[in-house]
Design a protein around this motif. Structure first.
Motif: not given
Length: 610
Positions: A43-57
């Motif tokens: 769950d932690t990795r998913v949240r970090k990935t989603a956050r990084r993806t949102a920043y990149a987008a």
């Protein structure tokens, strides 16, 4: 009890005792809270990935918005260019193989689609680059011939609001309206090209003018586009085709930059008009529209309005010259009301002869060459002082090349040698230019097959036995042999090669109009005659040139005989109700066979059309 409590405290680690009552912690509960389970880590990795993806987008979205709004999508265009070229490279590396010879036509089709979509999506300077490539379409695979021919159509118009912003930035006032620069200004453009579009306007003094306004994004995009062009040419030479193309990049880039300066275009128009005024064979027959410098800037060019018929509208040209062909449907295009019912004298022959003489004078006499002379830039109108005679009007003076005197003499010598069958002169000139296949260069120059030396009688049979891969490799080797030394090649040839598109248009139009003139003979006369009038010749050298010119005139009798024999055969077959082919039809048929047998390329029937 006190003893037992002391004993437990003694043997239990301090970390397991409560700081409040010194009692041991519940070991099981503590371990459950402090050690993460696999699902919690996931769950932690998913949240970090989603956050990084949102920043990149968000970052990419911001970059896209800034690039689109403030940089005319220049970065996005470059990314599209590099992606397309990468896909083309990968496709060729994977599929251009001996074992996949039967699928090479589909490979050419995909590449043609990708390149055409890239040029039309990016627009602007990419259209001009595509047109330059399209000038050599007859030597390309058939799918590319079909696709690149479409790039010579009108470019899409941009909204008036965009044009208004450019005009205001140049003059500080709108083009029309109460405080406008012009008395009237038509918001709907009458023509649109790759870098500008043209609107009709009326000066406050009463004259109608054509106002050419640069599209707003072009100036922002040009350096990015030329940088991408440089990169792509390097990739094509070193990664994909292994052909010498990069050497021309600097010369092309510098010349294309000049085309965006409309004040330079005004100067070019004035220089051309001055040349015509000094040429007795063209004065009165050719007109350059007057430029209004007080209404012109680097991004806006105002010139006199011309009512006439574009040379590309063959049906309307025939009607204007009183030579409507009953075997061809009438033109449906609208002409100016002032030209309705007008019929001019001299026929199509006079127009074609004037056009060939105009461009021959540019190359051989003036050394001042218009490099974008397609039929859309040529208008035929009634002569202002004699409304029964036609006058040719030349438009779009943005791209010229000044030819140096030594090169002009060499090019004229080459043409005279081609028509006089002086193979020593041909080889001497072409070898000095670093060209390894004089016969191919001669054929491309005349737009008719030229062979000398030992003829390979088995060439056609050998070609029929080759598959698509082997034919492509054969063509590549011939093209590599064409340019042996790029350092020797005069850079002017690059845009004279583009001017050869004019030769194709002349061939196509002359052919469509029934071959009324012998374009090869007319061009040859200008080339040979220009050598007798060259400056800095001694008496002996000039006498020698006149002798060559006299011999050349005698040799021209053979071309005259071939031309009139073709005309007689054409007329007899027409009288007998049989299908006919004119002089240019014969040349095109022979040229298509030559390209097929030499390069293995199937030239489309319309490849030489204007």
């Amino acid at each position: 009890m006190i003893f037992l409590r002391s004993f437990v405290q003694h043997i239990t680690p301090r970390s397991f005792l409560s700081p409040l009552n010194a009692r041991p912690y519940n070991y099981i509960g503590r371990s459950h809270r402090s050690i993460s389970t696999p699902s919690r880590r996931h769950d932690t990795r998913v949240r970090k990935t989603a956050r990084r993806t949102a920043y990149a987008a968000a970052g990419l979205g911001t970059l896209w918005f800034v690039d689109k709004e403030f940089n005319a999508s220049a970065i996005g265009r470059n990314i599209r260019t590099l992606w397309t070229c990468a896909m083309i490279t990968l496709d060729y590396k994977i599929n251009f193989q001996p074992g996949k010879a039967d699928r090479i036509p589909q490979l050419h089709e995909r590449v043609a689609d990708r390149m055409y979509n890239l040029f039309t999506s990016n627009g602007g300077l990419y259209i001009k680059i595509g047109q330059a490539i399209g000038a050599n379409a007859p030597l390309m695979p058939r799918p590319m011939q079909d696709k690149f021919a479409r790039l010579f159509d009108d470019a899409p118009q941009i909204p008036y609001s965009s044009i208004l912003s450019v005009f205001r930035s140049e003059f500080g006032h709108p083009p029309g309206g109460p405080d406008g620069v012009f008395e009237e200004f038509e918001e709907q453009a009458i023509a649109s090209a790759s870098v500008a579009q043209v609107h009709r306007a009326k000066l406050k003094s009463g004259e109608w003018v054509a106002v050419k306004i640069q599209k707003p994004d072009v100036s922002k995009q040009i350096e990015w586009d030329l940088g991408a062009f440089r990169m792509v040419m390097w990739m094509f030479e070193n990664w994909i085709f292994d052909l010498p193309v990069y050497f021309a990049v600097d010369f092309i880039n510098n010349t294309l930059r000049q085309e965006l300066d409309f004040m330079q275009e005004a100067t070019n128009a004035s220089v051309t008009a001055a040349f015509i005024a000094r040429e007795p064979r063209l004065v009165g027959k050719v007109h350059i529209p007057k430029v209004y410098p007080e209404y012109s800037t680097k991004k806006v060019l105002t010139a006199e309005w011309i009512d006439g018929v574009r040379l590309s509208d063959r049906g309307a040209i025939r009607r204007l010259m009183g030579e409507e062909d009953p075997n061809h449907p009438p033109s449906l295009s609208r002409v100016s009301p002032s030209l309705e019912g007008v019929r001019l004298k001299g026929g199509v022959k006079l127009i074609m002869q004037t056009m060939v003489e105009l461009f021959s004078a540019q190359i051989f006499s003036w050394g001042w060459v218009h490099c974008d002379p397609h039929p859309g830039n040529i208008i035929i109108r009634p002569h202002p002082s004699d409304p029964t005679r036609p006058q040719l009007v030349l438009l779009d003076h943005g791209l010229y090349v000044r030819v140096k005197e030594p090169f002009r003499r060499e090019y004229a010598t080459l043409w005279r040698g081609l028509l006089a069958a002086d193979w020593n002169a041909i080889e001497s000139v072409t070898r000095s230019w670093g060209i390894g296949t004089p016969d191919l260069f001669a054929s491309a120059t005349l737009m008719r097959p030229i062979r000398y030396g030992k003829k390979n009688e088995n060439g056609k049979d050998e070609l029929k036995q080759l598959n698509e891969y082997e034919r492509s490799m054969r063509m590549k080797q011939k093209l590599k042999g064409f340019l042996l030394d790029t350092d020797k090649m005069p850079k002017e040839l690059i845009f004279l090669g583009r001017n050869m598109r004019y030769a194709l248009y002349v061939l196509g139009n002359n052919q469509a109009f029934g071959s009324p003139i012998n374009r090869i003979k007319i061009t040859g006369y200008w080339a040979s005659r220009s050598l007798t009038t060259s400056t800095n010749l001694t008496f002996t050298q000039r006498a020698k040139e006149y002798w060559h010119y006299l011999v050349f005139r005698v040799i021209m009798l053979s071309i005259d005989l071939a031309f009139w024999a073709s005309k007689l055969r054409h007329r007899v077959r027409r009288i007998l109700g049989m299908s006919t082919m004119g002089f240019e039809d014969d040349l095109e048929r022979t040229m298509r066979g030559f390209v097929k047998n030499t390069f293995g390329v199937d030239v489309a029937p319309g490849a030489f059309d204007g």
